[in-house]
Design a protein around this motif. Structure first.
Motif, PDB file in Angstrom:
ATOM      1  N   ASN A 241       0.834  -1.201   0.000  1.00  7.94           N
ATOM      2  CA  ASN A 241       0.000   0.000   0.000  1.00  7.94           C
ATOM      3  C   ASN A 241       0.873   1.259   0.000  1.00  7.94           C
ATOM      4  OD1 ASN A 241      -2.508   1.366   0.031  1.00  7.94           O
ATOM      5  ND2 ASN A 241      -2.316   1.660   2.238  1.00  7.94           N
ATOM      6  N   ASN A 242       1.957   1.268   0.781  1.00  6.92           N
ATOM      7  CA  ASN A 242       2.871   2.411   0.811  1.00  6.92           C
ATOM      8  C   ASN A 242       3.502   2.644  -0.562  1.00  6.92           C
ATOM      9  OD1 ASN A 242       2.370   3.053   3.452  1.00  6.92           O
ATOM     10  ND2 ASN A 242       4.270   2.212   4.251  1.00  6.92           N
ATOM     11  N   ARG A 243       3.875   1.575  -1.256  1.00  6.11           N
ATOM     12  CA  ARG A 243       4.464   1.703  -2.603  1.00  6.11           C
ATOM     13  C   ARG A 243       3.452   2.348  -3.553  1.00  6.11           C
ATOM     14  NH1 ARG A 243       9.665   1.517  -1.941  1.00  6.11           N
ATOM     15  NH2 ARG A 243      10.320  -0.331  -0.850  1.00  6.11           N
ATOM     16  N   LYS A 244       2.197   1.945  -3.428  1.00 11.31           N
ATOM     17  CA  LYS A 244       1.139   2.515  -4.269  1.00 11.31           C
ATOM     18  C   LYS A 244       0.988   4.014  -3.996  1.00 11.31           C
ATOM     19  CE  LYS A 244      -3.761   2.365  -4.584  1.00 11.31           C
ATOM     20  NZ  LYS A 244      -4.939   1.876  -3.941  1.00 11.31           N
ATOM     21  N   ILE A 245       0.997   4.380  -2.727  1.00  8.08           N
ATOM     22  CA  ILE A 245       0.874   5.789  -2.343  1.00  8.08           C
ATOM     23  C   ILE A 245       2.074   6.579  -2.863  1.00  8.08           C
ATOM     24  CG2 ILE A 245       0.785   7.393  -0.391  1.00  8.08           C
ATOM     25  CD1 ILE A 245      -0.597   5.126   1.212  1.00  8.08           C
ATOM     26  N   GLU A 246       3.270   6.014  -2.747  1.00 10.21           N
ATOM     27  CA  GLU A 246       4.483   6.690  -3.224  1.00 10.21           C
ATOM     28  C   GLU A 246       4.387   6.982  -4.719  1.00 10.21           C
ATOM     29  OE1 GLU A 246       7.543   3.974  -1.984  1.00 10.21           O
ATOM     30  OE2 GLU A 246       7.213   4.433   0.137  1.00 10.21           O
ATOM     31  N   LYS A 247       3.871   6.038  -5.499  1.00  5.67           N
ATOM     32  CA  LYS A 247       3.713   6.252  -6.935  1.00  5.67           C
ATOM     33  C   LYS A 247       2.697   7.349  -7.213  1.00  5.67           C
ATOM     34  CE  LYS A 247       5.073   1.660  -8.419  1.00  5.67           C
ATOM     35  NZ  LYS A 247       4.671   0.404  -9.039  1.00  5.67           N
ATOM     36  N   GLU A 248       1.612   7.364  -6.463  1.00  2.00           N
ATOM     37  CA  GLU A 248       0.596   8.403  -6.626  1.00  2.00           C
ATOM     38  C   GLU A 248       1.176   9.782  -6.304  1.00  2.00           C
ATOM     39  OE1 GLU A 248      -2.711   8.224  -7.610  1.00  2.00           O
ATOM     40  OE2 GLU A 248      -2.229   6.177  -8.187  1.00  2.00           O
ATOM     41  N   ILE A 249       1.966   9.865  -5.263  1.00  2.00           N
ATOM     42  CA  ILE A 249       2.563  11.145  -4.869  1.00  2.00           C
ATOM     43  C   ILE A 249       3.542  11.623  -5.934  1.00  2.00           C
ATOM     44  CG2 ILE A 249       4.087  12.245  -3.173  1.00  2.00           C
ATOM     45  CD1 ILE A 249       2.594  10.578  -1.038  1.00  2.00           C
ATOM     46  N   PHE A 250       4.315  10.704  -6.512  1.00  2.31           N
ATOM     47  CA  PHE A 250       5.238  11.081  -7.580  1.00  2.31           C
ATOM     48  C   PHE A 250       4.491  11.751  -8.730  1.00  2.31           C
ATOM     49  CE2 PHE A 250       9.356   8.928  -6.649  1.00  2.31           C
ATOM     50  CZ  PHE A 250      10.175   9.875  -7.221  1.00  2.31           C
ATOM     51  N   LYS A 251       3.276  11.283  -9.009  1.00  2.00           N
ATOM     52  CA  LYS A 251       2.485  11.829 -10.117  1.00  2.00           C
ATOM     53  C   LYS A 251       2.003  13.250  -9.851  1.00  2.00           C
ATOM     54  CE  LYS A 251       0.741   7.321 -11.555  1.00  2.00           C
ATOM     55  NZ  LYS A 251      -0.453   6.474 -11.627  1.00  2.00           N
ATOM     56  N   ILE A 252       1.804  13.611  -8.585  1.00  2.00           N
ATOM     57  CA  ILE A 252       1.212  14.922  -8.294  1.00  2.00           C
ATOM     58  C   ILE A 252       2.223  15.973  -7.838  1.00  2.00           C
ATOM     59  CG2 ILE A 252      -1.039  13.938  -7.764  1.00  2.00           C
ATOM     60  CD1 ILE A 252      -0.382  14.458  -4.777  1.00  2.00           C
ATOM     61  N   ILE A 253       3.461  15.587  -7.667  1.00  2.00           N
ATOM     62  CA  ILE A 253       4.494  16.565  -7.260  1.00  2.00           C
ATOM     63  C   ILE A 253       4.729  17.531  -8.419  1.00  2.00           C
ATOM     64  CG2 ILE A 253       6.973  16.778  -6.827  1.00  2.00           C
ATOM     65  CD1 ILE A 253       6.769  14.545  -4.899  1.00  2.00           C
ATOM     66  N   PRO A 254       4.872  18.824  -8.116  1.00  2.00           N
ATOM     67  CA  PRO A 254       5.096  19.804  -9.185  1.00  2.00           C
ATOM     68  C   PRO A 254       6.281  19.437 -10.073  1.00  2.00           C
ATOM     69  CG  PRO A 254       4.756  20.905  -7.082  1.00  2.00           C
ATOM     70  CD  PRO A 254       4.839  19.437  -6.797  1.00  2.00           C
ATOM     71  N   PRO A 255       6.094  19.500 -11.390  1.00  2.00           N
ATOM     72  CA  PRO A 255       7.160  19.104 -12.327  1.00  2.00           C
ATOM     73  C   PRO A 255       8.459  19.883 -12.151  1.00  2.00           C
ATOM     74  CG  PRO A 255       5.113  19.554 -13.493  1.00  2.00           C
ATOM     75  CD  PRO A 255       4.884  19.908 -12.060  1.00  2.00           C
ATOM     76  N   LYS A 256       8.375  21.122 -11.667  1.00  2.00           N
ATOM     77  CA  LYS A 256       9.576  21.951 -11.531  1.00  2.00           C
ATOM     78  C   LYS A 256      10.566  21.400 -10.513  1.00  2.00           C
ATOM     79  CE  LYS A 256       6.415  24.964  -9.168  1.00  2.00           C
ATOM     80  NZ  LYS A 256       5.572  26.075  -9.428  1.00  2.00           N
ATOM     81  N   ILE A 257      10.111  20.553  -9.583  1.00  2.00           N
ATOM     82  CA  ILE A 257      11.043  19.967  -8.611  1.00  2.00           C
ATOM     83  C   ILE A 257      11.191  18.456  -8.758  1.00  2.00           C
ATOM     84  CG2 ILE A 257      10.745  21.762  -6.882  1.00  2.00           C
ATOM     85  CD1 ILE A 257       8.930  19.772  -5.378  1.00  2.00           C
ATOM     86  N   LEU A 258      10.401  17.867  -9.620  1.00  2.00           N
ATOM     87  CA  LEU A 258      10.428  16.414  -9.799  1.00  2.00           C
ATOM     88  C   LEU A 258      11.797  15.907 -10.254  1.00  2.00           C
ATOM     89  CD1 LEU A 258       8.473  14.105  -9.424  1.00  2.00           C
ATOM     90  CD2 LEU A 258       7.846  14.299 -11.808  1.00  2.00           C
TER      91      LEU A 258
END
Length: 76
Positions: free
Chosen positions: A7-24
């Motif tokens: 479940n944590n891995r799934k959440i981590e992937k979701e968070i990666f998708k919503i982080i602002p592109p300028k800092i990704l």
């Protein structure tokens, strides 16, 4: 325990998708431990840059992922 890790891995992937592109580009890894999100950056300068967006990241997570109970962000 395994289910929680998956479940944590799934959440981590979701968070990666919503982080602002300028800092990704400067983020090496994201980990979740209890209610804390750990963002591991590629360099000290990226760490500083990411710190500027810390409040924005929390707001985005609360808005777009309300089911995940993340209270703190640690930037390393």
């Amino acid at each position: 325990v395994l289910e929680k890790e998956i479940n944590n891995r799934k959440i981590e992937k979701e968070i990666f998708k919503i982080i602002p592109p300028k800092i990704l580009n400067g983020i090496k890894e994201i980990k979740i431990s209890q209610q804390t999100l750990k963002i591991i950056t590629k360099s000290p300068s990226w760490r500083q840059e990411t710190l500027f967006f810390k409040k924005e990241i929390i707001k985005i997570i609360i808005k777009k992922l309300p089911n995940y109970n993340i209270k703190n962000i640690t930037i390393l």
